[in-house]
Design a protein around this motif. Structure first.
Motif, PDB file in Angstrom:
ATOM      1  N   LEU A  10       0.826  -1.201   0.000  1.00  0.00           N
ATOM      2  CA  LEU A  10       0.000   0.000   0.000  1.00  0.00           C
ATOM      3  C   LEU A  10       0.866   1.258   0.000  1.00  0.00           C
ATOM      4  O   LEU A  10       0.607   2.199  -0.749  1.00  0.00           O
ATOM      5  CB  LEU A  10      -0.944   0.002   1.206  1.00  0.00           C
ATOM      6  CG  LEU A  10      -1.954   1.143   1.256  1.00  0.00           C
ATOM      7  CD1 LEU A  10      -2.834   1.154   0.007  1.00  0.00           C
ATOM      8  CD2 LEU A  10      -2.804   1.011   2.507  1.00  0.00           C
ATOM      9  N   ARG A  11       1.908   1.266   0.794  1.00  0.00           N
ATOM     10  CA  ARG A  11       2.820   2.419   0.825  1.00  0.00           C
ATOM     11  C   ARG A  11       3.502   2.611  -0.524  1.00  0.00           C
ATOM     12  O   ARG A  11       3.710   3.742  -0.963  1.00  0.00           O
ATOM     13  CB  ARG A  11       3.855   2.227   1.922  1.00  0.00           C
ATOM     14  CG  ARG A  11       3.277   2.346   3.315  1.00  0.00           C
ATOM     15  CD  ARG A  11       4.280   1.856   4.347  1.00  0.00           C
ATOM     16  NE  ARG A  11       3.662   1.707   5.632  1.00  0.00           N
ATOM     17  CZ  ARG A  11       3.902   2.510   6.665  1.00  0.00           C
ATOM     18  NH1 ARG A  11       4.755   3.484   6.558  1.00  0.00           N
ATOM     19  NH2 ARG A  11       3.292   2.308   7.805  1.00  0.00           N
ATOM     20  N   THR A  12       3.832   1.518  -1.184  1.00  0.00           N
ATOM     21  CA  THR A  12       4.435   1.606  -2.516  1.00  0.00           C
ATOM     22  C   THR A  12       3.459   2.253  -3.490  1.00  0.00           C
ATOM     23  O   THR A  12       3.833   3.151  -4.257  1.00  0.00           O
ATOM     24  CB  THR A  12       4.841   0.202  -3.014  1.00  0.00           C
ATOM     25  OG1 THR A  12       5.811  -0.332  -2.118  1.00  0.00           O
ATOM     26  CG2 THR A  12       5.405   0.254  -4.422  1.00  0.00           C
ATOM     27  N   GLU A  13       2.223   1.817  -3.449  1.00  0.00           N
ATOM     28  CA  GLU A  13       1.210   2.402  -4.328  1.00  0.00           C
ATOM     29  C   GLU A  13       1.007   3.892  -4.039  1.00  0.00           C
ATOM     30  O   GLU A  13       0.852   4.696  -4.956  1.00  0.00           O
ATOM     31  CB  GLU A  13      -0.118   1.649  -4.195  1.00  0.00           C
ATOM     32  CG  GLU A  13      -0.079   0.265  -4.786  1.00  0.00           C
ATOM     33  CD  GLU A  13       0.210   0.263  -6.280  1.00  0.00           C
ATOM     34  OE1 GLU A  13      -0.385   1.070  -7.015  1.00  0.00           O
ATOM     35  OE2 GLU A  13       1.040  -0.552  -6.706  1.00  0.00           O
ATOM     36  N   ILE A  14       1.002   4.260  -2.767  1.00  0.00           N
ATOM     37  CA  ILE A  14       0.840   5.671  -2.400  1.00  0.00           C
ATOM     38  C   ILE A  14       2.027   6.482  -2.895  1.00  0.00           C
ATOM     39  O   ILE A  14       1.852   7.574  -3.450  1.00  0.00           O
ATOM     40  CB  ILE A  14       0.635   5.817  -0.882  1.00  0.00           C
ATOM     41  CG1 ILE A  14      -0.744   5.269  -0.483  1.00  0.00           C
ATOM     42  CG2 ILE A  14       0.791   7.269  -0.447  1.00  0.00           C
ATOM     43  CD1 ILE A  14      -0.974   5.161   1.003  1.00  0.00           C
ATOM     44  N   ALA A  15       3.227   5.970  -2.719  1.00  0.00           N
ATOM     45  CA  ALA A  15       4.427   6.682  -3.179  1.00  0.00           C
ATOM     46  C   ALA A  15       4.384   6.902  -4.684  1.00  0.00           C
ATOM     47  O   ALA A  15       4.694   8.000  -5.172  1.00  0.00           O
ATOM     48  CB  ALA A  15       5.683   5.910  -2.796  1.00  0.00           C
ATOM     49  N   HIS A  16       3.985   5.873  -5.415  1.00  0.00           N
ATOM     50  CA  HIS A  16       3.894   6.007  -6.873  1.00  0.00           C
ATOM     51  C   HIS A  16       2.812   7.008  -7.266  1.00  0.00           C
ATOM     52  O   HIS A  16       3.004   7.801  -8.193  1.00  0.00           O
ATOM     53  CB  HIS A  16       3.643   4.652  -7.530  1.00  0.00           C
ATOM     54  CG  HIS A  16       4.827   3.743  -7.506  1.00  0.00           C
ATOM     55  ND1 HIS A  16       6.010   4.014  -8.162  1.00  0.00           N
ATOM     56  CD2 HIS A  16       5.020   2.553  -6.884  1.00  0.00           C
ATOM     57  CE1 HIS A  16       6.867   3.036  -7.958  1.00  0.00           C
ATOM     58  NE2 HIS A  16       6.298   2.141  -7.164  1.00  0.00           N
ATOM     59  N   ALA A  17       1.688   6.981  -6.564  1.00  0.00           N
ATOM     60  CA  ALA A  17       0.604   7.918  -6.870  1.00  0.00           C
ATOM     61  C   ALA A  17       1.020   9.358  -6.591  1.00  0.00           C
ATOM     62  O   ALA A  17       0.723  10.267  -7.373  1.00  0.00           O
ATOM     63  CB  ALA A  17      -0.657   7.558  -6.076  1.00  0.00           C
ATOM     64  N   VAL A  18       1.717   9.588  -5.479  1.00  0.00           N
ATOM     65  CA  VAL A  18       2.192  10.935  -5.143  1.00  0.00           C
ATOM     66  C   VAL A  18       3.196  11.409  -6.198  1.00  0.00           C
ATOM     67  O   VAL A  18       3.119  12.540  -6.684  1.00  0.00           O
ATOM     68  CB  VAL A  18       2.814  10.982  -3.728  1.00  0.00           C
ATOM     69  CG1 VAL A  18       3.565  12.284  -3.493  1.00  0.00           C
ATOM     70  CG2 VAL A  18       1.734  10.794  -2.673  1.00  0.00           C
ATOM     71  N   ALA A  19       4.124  10.537  -6.578  1.00  0.00           N
ATOM     72  CA  ALA A  19       5.129  10.902  -7.585  1.00  0.00           C
ATOM     73  C   ALA A  19       4.471  11.219  -8.925  1.00  0.00           C
ATOM     74  O   ALA A  19       4.817  12.214  -9.579  1.00  0.00           O
ATOM     75  CB  ALA A  19       6.148   9.771  -7.737  1.00  0.00           C
ATOM     76  N   GLU A  20       3.524  10.398  -9.329  1.00  0.00           N
ATOM     77  CA  GLU A  20       2.855  10.629 -10.604  1.00  0.00           C
ATOM     78  C   GLU A  20       2.003  11.897 -10.555  1.00  0.00           C
ATOM     79  O   GLU A  20       1.966  12.668 -11.516  1.00  0.00           O
ATOM     80  CB  GLU A  20       1.996   9.424 -10.991  1.00  0.00           C
ATOM     81  CG  GLU A  20       1.372   9.521 -12.358  1.00  0.00           C
ATOM     82  CD  GLU A  20       2.373   9.569 -13.514  1.00  0.00           C
ATOM     83  OE1 GLU A  20       1.928   9.842 -14.644  1.00  0.00           O
ATOM     84  OE2 GLU A  20       3.589   9.351 -13.302  1.00  0.00           O
ATOM     85  N   LEU A  21       1.339  12.132  -9.438  1.00  0.00           N
ATOM     86  CA  LEU A  21       0.555  13.355  -9.291  1.00  0.00           C
ATOM     87  C   LEU A  21       1.450  14.583  -9.408  1.00  0.00           C
ATOM     88  O   LEU A  21       1.120  15.542 -10.108  1.00  0.00           O
ATOM     89  CB  LEU A  21      -0.181  13.357  -7.952  1.00  0.00           C
ATOM     90  CG  LEU A  21      -1.012  14.589  -7.622  1.00  0.00           C
ATOM     91  CD1 LEU A  21      -2.063  14.854  -8.698  1.00  0.00           C
ATOM     92  CD2 LEU A  21      -1.659  14.443  -6.260  1.00  0.00           C
ATOM     93  N   ASN A  22       2.583  14.557  -8.750  1.00  0.00           N
ATOM     94  CA  ASN A  22       3.523  15.682  -8.847  1.00  0.00           C
ATOM     95  C   ASN A  22       4.021  15.864 -10.271  1.00  0.00           C
ATOM     96  O   ASN A  22       4.149  16.991 -10.760  1.00  0.00           O
ATOM     97  CB  ASN A  22       4.693  15.490  -7.882  1.00  0.00           C
ATOM     98  CG  ASN A  22       4.272  15.665  -6.440  1.00  0.00           C
ATOM     99  OD1 ASN A  22       3.314  16.370  -6.139  1.00  0.00           O
ATOM    100  ND2 ASN A  22       4.974  15.010  -5.543  1.00  0.00           N
ATOM    101  N   ARG A  23       4.301  14.763 -10.961  1.00  0.00           N
ATOM    102  CA  ARG A  23       4.752  14.851 -12.353  1.00  0.00           C
ATOM    103  C   ARG A  23       3.667  15.456 -13.239  1.00  0.00           C
ATOM    104  O   ARG A  23       3.932  16.337 -14.059  1.00  0.00           O
ATOM    105  CB  ARG A  23       5.123  13.461 -12.878  1.00  0.00           C
ATOM    106  CG  ARG A  23       5.740  13.500 -14.285  1.00  0.00           C
ATOM    107  CD  ARG A  23       5.844  12.115 -14.887  1.00  0.00           C
ATOM    108  NE  ARG A  23       4.560  11.546 -15.259  1.00  0.00           N
ATOM    109  CZ  ARG A  23       3.842  11.908 -16.334  1.00  0.00           C
ATOM    110  NH1 ARG A  23       4.264  12.865 -17.129  1.00  0.00           N
ATOM    111  NH2 ARG A  23       2.702  11.308 -16.595  1.00  0.00           N
ATOM    112  N   LEU A  24       2.444  15.011 -13.039  1.00  0.00           N
ATOM    113  CA  LEU A  24       1.338  15.513 -13.847  1.00  0.00           C
ATOM    114  C   LEU A  24       1.068  16.987 -13.567  1.00  0.00           C
ATOM    115  O   LEU A  24       0.730  17.747 -14.483  1.00  0.00           O
ATOM    116  CB  LEU A  24       0.087  14.677 -13.598  1.00  0.00           C
ATOM    117  CG  LEU A  24       0.158  13.254 -14.149  1.00  0.00           C
ATOM    118  CD1 LEU A  24      -0.943  12.393 -13.554  1.00  0.00           C
ATOM    119  CD2 LEU A  24       0.098  13.264 -15.669  1.00  0.00           C
ATOM    120  N   ARG A  25       1.196  17.407 -12.320  1.00  0.00           N
ATOM    121  CA  ARG A  25       1.033  18.831 -11.996  1.00  0.00           C
ATOM    122  C   ARG A  25       2.051  19.665 -12.755  1.00  0.00           C
ATOM    123  O   ARG A  25       1.735  20.737 -13.239  1.00  0.00           O
ATOM    124  CB  ARG A  25       1.195  19.053 -10.494  1.00  0.00           C
ATOM    125  CG  ARG A  25      -0.003  18.643  -9.710  1.00  0.00           C
ATOM    126  CD  ARG A  25       0.180  18.932  -8.244  1.00  0.00           C
ATOM    127  NE  ARG A  25      -1.026  18.619  -7.508  1.00  0.00           N
ATOM    128  CZ  ARG A  25      -1.058  18.293  -6.244  1.00  0.00           C
ATOM    129  NH1 ARG A  25       0.057  18.232  -5.536  1.00  0.00           N
ATOM    130  NH2 ARG A  25      -2.195  18.033  -5.658  1.00  0.00           N
TER     131      ARG A  25
END
Length: 90
Positions: A10-25
């Motif tokens: 779950l933490r891995t998925e959250i880390a990836h989601a945060v990273a992708e969100l920042n990239r998309l922003r």
């Protein structure tokens, strides 16, 4: 369901989601941002409903690349304060 493997995944998925969100922003992809904001809210709800404590995760705001098993709840809170959907649990 508080198992080490579940927590790590779950933490891995959250880390990836945060990273992708920042990239998309950074790219200006508003549709992608909304998609990952929803994903992050969903993952947060899963963590909360399963008793996964996210408070000890490493801060990734210092410019370091996100680690697969680390994302900071502050990133989630910042995202929520910037207009992200709030979890009904929070």
């Amino acid at each position: 369901m508080d198992t080490p493997k579940f927590d790590t995944e779950l933490r891995t998925e959250i880390a990836h989601a945060v990273a992708e969100l920042n990239r998309l922003r950074g790219s200006g992809d508003e549709d992608g941002e909304r998609s990952y904001e929803s994903r992050l809210a969903y993952l947060k709800r899963i963590a909360e409903s399963n008793g996964v404590d996210l408070s000890d995760l490493v801060d990734q705001r210092d410019g370091a690349a996100p680690q697969p098993d680390a994302a900071k709840p502050q990133d989630i809170q910042d995202w929520e304060s910037e207009g992200g959907a709030r979890s009904p649990i929070a």
